[in-house]
Design a protein around this motif. Sequence first.
Motif: not given
Length: 461
Positions: A350-354, A396-401, A342-346, A387-392
């Motif tokens: 948020g990133y997609v919305d921005d 980003i890498l998944a979405f941008m790719n 749930k946290y990752g999906w949020n 680890w929090k930054m790595t997950a973020f």
Amino acid sequence: MEIFLIRLLQFMLAISLLVLLHEGGHFFFAKLFGVRVDKFYLFFDPSIWKWDGSIFKWKPKKSDTQYGVGWLPLGGYCKIAGMIDESFDTEQMKQPEQPWEFRSKPAWQRLLIMIGGVLVNFLLALFIYSMILFYWGDTYIPVKDMNLGMKFNSEAKALGFKDGDILIGTENGAFKDFSADLYRDISEAHRVDIVRQGKPMSISLPGDLNLLGMLKADPSFVRPLVPAVVDSVLPESPAATVGLQKGDRIVGINGSPVDSYNEFTDRIARLSDVLAVAKTSEDSMKVRNATIVFARGEQTDTANVILTPELKLGFLCQTIAGIYKPYTREYSFLESIPAGVKYGWNVLAGYVDDMKYVFTADGAKSLGGFGAIGSLFPPMWDWYMFWKMTAFLSIILAFMNILPIPALDGGHVLFLVYEMVTRRKPSEKFMIRAEYVGFGILILLMVVANLNDILRWLGYM
């Protein structure tokens, strides 16, 4: 220099891990469907003169794959036989099609090979977020517990907010903690519930505030209100020179009243703007000469002080964590999985919305390159933040790719979906040209993002 090296090390470790696993996703599905992988590299290896560009390389016996590390730390790649990619190996495509090549496989298998990297990055982010919640829990200060309220800028006050308002939530639910999500919730809200001087009330909003403008505003749209009460005084500082003590309250500077530490820092920021255009040392000293009014108990005193060249007075106030007691929600292993998902999906939502702000002038200026990403890591080694930054970054890498840009995985997916729908494969000539166009777009975006970093460092942005 030490801070720079610590951030650089964290950035390089995170990116190396994400790139290896991303390319490993392509590698896994390629091997699963019997497609040959010619090279699997961390970082790029463009040749220089007689050197092939490999810092390290290794090819196991009875294997078609060469593994290695290149000298250019801008990512990595998995060179799949019979595929048009960023290597632009057109000679291979001129040869007769082989059964172990990418181009000879059914479209659905090629599709899985192409989304393998994105899938791994997305699942990795959800896994990391889950394990963070399991190991550290979720620690935050609930916004509703910030009983000193908030400090608002003039734009927020024009909408109906007042300094000291305690934020409760919107029509979509209660605020959790003070973060970018709170700004996003306010920007999309038609109603914000608050407590003002002990009385619950609501403020009506348009529901389409500019989130980027709210985040970039100086002073900020909203900040937790911090009292201007001295918690400690730095030795041999201007504050120590005039005799400031723990418990003193700053109530004015240069004839202007100060109602909070937020207001004090705003006044100092205005002095910084004046200092920036000072042409002589005399002009600079005029800015640094300040009159401070402070209260000790019932007594009020005034002191003339020379601020440091950085316009520091030399005292510290309590932090938000010192004023309010943090709350920690702990998770069992089984509870952490759905909570992490749930946290990752949020985060992704948020990133997609921005992303809509990227196509505005301010959004383009907000793009950041390697310097901006590296600065997101903490100045001291902190495994939680790492680890929090790595997950973020993995999100980003998944979405941008997956964006439908040629040269990215999403571009290949777009053409594969077209092939599956129309039963017609795009020509190799078209694919090569599209790859060149996509690669050019990526280079342009990289140049703009890193140029923004340089301009910020030079103080032009």
